[in-house]
Design an enzyme around this catalytic site. Sequence first.
Site, PDB file in Angstrom:
ATOM      1  N   ASP A   1       0.860  -1.191   0.000  1.00 27.16           N
ATOM      2  CA  ASP A   1       0.000   0.000   0.000  1.00 27.16           C
ATOM      3  C   ASP A   1       0.893   1.238   0.000  1.00 27.16           C
ATOM      4  O   ASP A   1       0.645   2.210   0.701  1.00 27.16           O
ATOM      5  CB  ASP A   1      -0.924  -0.022   1.228  1.00 27.16           C
ATOM      6  CG  ASP A   1      -2.021   1.039   1.153  1.00 27.16           C
ATOM      7  OD1 ASP A   1      -2.334   1.518   0.043  1.00 27.16           O
ATOM      8  OD2 ASP A   1      -2.561   1.409   2.212  1.00 27.16           O
TER       9      ASP A   1
ATOM     10  N   ASP B   1       2.655   2.348   8.028  1.00 24.28           N
ATOM     11  CA  ASP B   1       1.424   1.626   7.681  1.00 24.28           C
ATOM     12  C   ASP B   1       1.736   0.268   7.053  1.00 24.28           C
ATOM     13  O   ASP B   1       1.495   0.042   5.868  1.00 24.28           O
ATOM     14  CB  ASP B   1       0.596   2.494   6.715  1.00 24.28           C
ATOM     15  CG  ASP B   1      -0.882   2.206   6.834  1.00 24.28           C
ATOM     16  OD1 ASP B   1      -1.248   1.283   7.580  1.00 24.28           O
ATOM     17  OD2 ASP B   1      -1.677   2.898   6.166  1.00 24.28           O
TER      18      ASP B   1
HETATM   19  N1  LIG Z   1       5.253   6.974  13.932  1.00 25.29           N
HETATM   20  C1  LIG Z   1       4.541   8.042  13.567  1.00 25.29           C
HETATM   21  N2  LIG Z   1       4.968   9.288  13.880  1.00 25.29           N
HETATM   22  C2  LIG Z   1       4.253  10.374  13.512  1.00 25.29           C
HETATM   23  N3  LIG Z   1       3.070  10.319  12.854  1.00 25.29           N
HETATM   24  C3  LIG Z   1       2.586   9.115  12.521  1.00 25.29           C
HETATM   25  C4  LIG Z   1       3.282   7.907  12.861  1.00 25.29           C
HETATM   26  N4  LIG Z   1       2.563   6.860  12.404  1.00 25.29           N
HETATM   27  C5  LIG Z   1       1.466   7.360  11.818  1.00 25.29           C
HETATM   28  N5  LIG Z   1       1.464   8.715  11.875  1.00 25.29           N
HETATM   29  C6  LIG Z   1       0.403   9.612  11.346  1.00 25.29           C
HETATM   30  O1  LIG Z   1      -0.827   8.920  11.349  1.00 25.29           O
HETATM   31  C7  LIG Z   1      -1.348   8.793  10.014  1.00 25.29           C
HETATM   32  C8  LIG Z   1      -2.033   7.456   9.825  1.00 25.29           C
HETATM   33  O2  LIG Z   1      -1.121   6.401  10.062  1.00 25.29           O
HETATM   34  P1  LIG Z   1      -1.199   5.046   9.240  1.00 25.29           P
HETATM   35  O3  LIG Z   1      -1.035   5.322   7.800  1.00 25.29           O
HETATM   36  O4  LIG Z   1      -0.263   4.087   9.878  1.00 25.29           O
HETATM   37  O5  LIG Z   1      -2.684   4.609   9.572  1.00 25.29           O
HETATM   38  P2  LIG Z   1      -3.797   4.062   8.557  1.00 25.29           P
HETATM   39  O6  LIG Z   1      -3.854   2.600   8.725  1.00 25.29           O
HETATM   40  O7  LIG Z   1      -3.561   4.618   7.201  1.00 25.29           O
HETATM   41  O8  LIG Z   1      -5.104   4.627   9.113  1.00 25.29           O
HETATM   42  P3  LIG Z   1      -6.296   5.135   8.197  1.00 25.29           P
HETATM   43  O9  LIG Z   1      -6.160   4.478   6.851  1.00 25.29           O
HETATM   44  O10 LIG Z   1      -7.475   4.688   8.928  1.00 25.29           O
HETATM   45  O11 LIG Z   1      -6.083   6.618   8.167  1.00 25.29           O
HETATM   46  C9  LIG Z   1      -0.148   9.030   9.130  1.00 25.29           C
HETATM   47  O12 LIG Z   1      -0.510   9.562   7.877  1.00 25.29           O
HETATM   48  C10 LIG Z   1       0.669  10.022   9.919  1.00 25.29           C
HETATM   49  O13 LIG Z   1       0.169  11.326   9.732  1.00 25.29           O
HETATM   50 MG   LIG Z   2      -2.049   5.056   6.010  1.00 28.11          MG
END
Ligand SMILES: Nc1ncnc2c1ncn2[C@@H]1O[C@H](COP(=O)(O)OP(=O)(O)OP(=O)(O)O)[C@@H](O)[C@H]1O
Ligand SMILES: [Mg+2]
Length: 247
Positions: A184, A201
């Site tokens: 992804d 992610d």
């Molecule tokens: N380790 C991290 N440090 C800082 N920000 C983070 C971190 N992990 C995630 N984020 C923030 O959180 C957001 C969502 O994280 P992630 O992509 O892992 O979740 P997701 O599974 O895509 O959730 P969803 O699709 O429901 O939004 C990221 O785009 C980022 O802005």
């Molecule tokens: Mg994401």
Amino acid sequence: MRKLEETKRLKSSEDKQVSSEVFDDKTLKVLYKLAKQGYINTLNGVISTGKEANVFYGYDDDMMPVAVKIYRVVTLDFKKIKEYIAGDPRFKTHGNKTRQIINTWTNKEFKNLSRLYNLGLRVPEPYTSLENVLIMEYLDKSEDDHSAAPPLNKVKLKDPKIVFDEIINFIDKCYNEADLVHGDLSQYNILLSHNHPYVIDLSQATLRSNPSSRMLLERDIKNIIYDAKKYKLNLSYDDILNRVLNG
Ligand SMILES: Nc1ncnc2c1ncn2[C@@H]1O[C@H](COP(=O)(O)OP(=O)(O)OP(=O)(O)O)[C@@H](O)[C@H]1O
Ligand SMILES: [Mg+2]
């Protein structure tokens, strides 16, 4: 959202009330457990709310910043449905199964992150995962701006060539050293921290041996080539694919 911002100090009892309005009971219990273990001391606010997960920032017991990703167990609609079917034994296993799947998913992200982090790839360092909660290194923007690192779609890169080279390098190492395909990958799942791209992610990342890994690899590469076009970078699909496959 206001409620989330008010969620503080998990350990003190008066705050329990506030957080229980935001998290479901089981998630709250998991958070307390993690607080007891020292992984979370305070939850300060929300970085992102999404369909699959909410991500918060906070501090651990050593006052080191952490990112706390909480996978959604129940959406509002699902909660409503649950009220209707509460007490009907036929649905009990279904509810448990949903949780089990989400817990497995969370643990899978933790394992994938660990694998990549241990190989020295740029991903947030994973600290622990418990049920639907994953705790990892908080990625900040830069030396003098400690706000959350933005996804690539929200920034204008100063040196796109270098950043995209690093991303392609990531795809290559991920495939050839970690044996994984992200699945992804795009500008939405890459954060720019201290001028370097960090991939996040990783719950859906799959092993090379997975029959769909080749298709997912090709899609990841196509997405990155598409994202690079915004900087007038014309990356060659064949070159990248061959480099990765022959790595
Ligand atoms: N380790 C991290 N440090 C800082 N920000 C983070 C971190 N992990 C995630 N984020 C923030 O959180 C957001 C969502 O994280 P992630 O992509 O892992 O979740 P997701 O599974 O895509 O959730 P969803 O699709 O429901 O939004 C990221 O785009 C980022 O802005
Ligand atoms: Mg994401």
